[in-house]
Design an enzyme around this catalytic site. Structure first.
Site, short mmCIF file in Angstrom:
data_model
loop_
_atom_site.label_atom_id
_atom_site.label_comp_id
_atom_site.label_asym_id
_atom_site.label_seq_id
_atom_site.Cartn_x
_atom_site.Cartn_y
_atom_site.Cartn_z
N LYS A 159 1.02 -1.19 0.03
CA LYS A 159 0.10 0.12 -0.10
C LYS A 159 0.87 1.21 0.06
O LYS A 159 1.62 1.48 0.77
CB LYS A 159 -0.74 -0.22 1.30
N LYS A 210 -2.48 -1.27 -3.83
CA LYS A 210 -3.18 -0.33 -3.78
C LYS A 210 -2.30 1.21 -3.82
O LYS A 210 -1.28 1.25 -2.97
CB LYS A 210 -3.95 -0.35 -2.46
N SER A 254 -10.30 5.59 -4.34
CA SER A 254 -11.18 6.74 -4.54
C SER A 254 -11.00 7.72 -5.63
O SER A 254 -11.88 8.18 -6.21
CB SER A 254 -11.50 7.36 -3.20
C1 PBG Z 1 -6.81 3.59 5.70
C2 PBG Z 1 -7.27 3.35 4.35
C3 PBG Z 1 -7.40 4.19 3.16
C4 PBG Z 1 -7.99 3.50 1.93
C5 PBG Z 1 -8.44 2.32 2.74
N1 PBG Z 1 -8.13 2.30 3.82
C6 PBG Z 1 -6.94 5.65 2.97
C7 PBG Z 1 -5.52 5.98 3.65
O1 PBG Z 1 -4.58 5.19 3.81
O2 PBG Z 1 -5.35 7.23 3.96
C8 PBG Z 1 -8.20 4.31 0.89
C9 PBG Z 1 -9.00 3.69 -0.28
C10 PBG Z 1 -9.59 4.75 -1.37
O3 PBG Z 1 -9.03 5.87 -1.44
O4 PBG Z 1 -10.38 4.24 -1.91
N2 PBG Z 1 -6.66 2.68 6.67
#
Ligand code: PBG
Length: 331
Positions: free
Chosen positions: A201, A255, A281
């Site tokens: 991630k 991701k 998103s």
């Molecule tokens: C946080 C989390 C995030 C997303 C999923 N879980 C955002 C982040 O790490 O700040 C992002 C998903 C998306 O942007 O659709 N635990």
């Protein structure tokens, strides 16, 4: 000697009509490739549109099962739940994450009662519950504490499993959390609950609308680069995935999605484990903005980008377009 160069081999023969294009297609999208993320909000009879994610809403617990039912009817096998915790319940130490009656746990139960056949995946991380918006506990200098956080994440996973989660998905990027969660689940009698590790991630600019959706955007102090991966790195993703598999991850995730298809392809080729991609998103918002600006056909943009994940080797995709995509595939 066979020598099949032009004009003996004309590649366009394979593209000359819909039937032969269908016949020769190497990859196909199916609704069972999709996981639908859903946002949960407090209150009753509520569907709040999210401005930065046009077409996506937060649903109150009494309405969330309706969304899961729609997904199941279209052949989508799994939903992923994210709570927008009421501001008053967000604290330095994220105690609400461990409340067995929190918004998320109530949503899990509502879906499991109404749509027992759909899989429920839950996010293991503290950001929807912390006052500061980080995924873990922070020290006085604002540094996210690894081992103290992992201890809470393992408990959080247990609380989610007890509420009925089928897959717990740690998205926090702490070191060692997959092993700790696996041990906690085994110890708690939840040996059937699977782990999908957000293994690779990245600290990405594509998460903006999500942070609006779960209400952590305005709170976040600093950024997440001290725990999420540097977008400059590819080989490091393979080390992360190797660790998570060794610690007991049943499946792994990369991701964001589109900007990291090289990582999806490399992970799948190297490890051969179920490999998911999260079309996050900001990627959703980009497609919606492009379509709204007349820069491309919305349906075609959705299907082409999802197919790209399959071509890269993804087992499945988490996408806010899941309902629309499943409808389009079914046509
Ligand atoms: C946080 C989390 C995030 C997303 C999923 N879980 C955002 C982040 O790490 O700040 C992002 C998903 C998306 O942007 O659709 N635990």
């Amino acid at each position: 000697m066979t020598h099949a160069s032009y004009p003996a081999l004309r590649m366009r023969r394979g593209r000359s009509a819909p039937w032969i294009r269908d016949l020769l297609a190497e990859h196909r999208l199916h609704p069972s490739d999709l996981i639908l993320p859903l946002f949960v909000c407090d209150g009753a009879d509520c569907g709040e549109p999210i401005a930065s994610l046009p077409g996506v809403s937060r649903w109150s617990v009494d309405r969330i099962a309706g969304q899961a039912k729609a997904a199941a009817a279209l052949g989508i096998p799994c939903v992923a739940l994210f709570p927008n915790t009421p501001a008053a319940l967000r604290t330095e130490r994220a105690e609400e994450a461990l409340n067995p009656d929190n918004l998320l746990c109530r949503a899990i139960k509502a879906i499991k009662d109404a749509v027992p056949g759909i899989g429920v995946l839950t996010d293991v991380a503290l950001d929807p519950y912390t006052a500061h918006g980080h995924d873990g506990l922070v020290d006085d200098r604002g540094c996210v504490l690894n081992d103290d956080t992992v201890a809470i994440l393992a408990e959080q996973a247990l609380v989610q499993a007890a509420a009925g989660a089928d897959i717990v998905a740690p998205s926090d990027m702490m070191d060692g959390r997959v092993g700790a969660i696996r041990a906690a689940l085994e110890g708690g009698g939840y040996c059937d609950v699977a782990i999908m590790a957000y293994a690779a991630k990245y600290a990405s600019a594509f998460y903006g609308p999500f942070r609006d959706a779960v209400g952590s955007a305005g709170r976040l102090k600093g950024d997440k680069r001290g725990y999420q991966m540097d977008p400059a790195n590819g080989a490091e993703a393979l080390r992360e995935v190797a660790l998570d598999i060794a610690e007991g991850a049943d499946m792994v995730m990369v991701k964001p999605g589109l900007a990291y298809l090289d990582v999806v392809a490399a992970v799948k080729a190297r490890f051969g484990v179920p490999t998911f991609a999260y079309a996050v998103s900001g990627e959703y918002a980009m497609i919606e903005a492009a379509a709204a600006a007349g820069a491309g056909d919305r349906d075609a943009l959705i299907l082409e980008t999802l197919l790209a994940f399959k071509r890269a080797g993804a087992t499945g995709v988490l996408t806010y377009h899941a309902l629309d995509a499943a409808r389009l595939i079914g046509r």
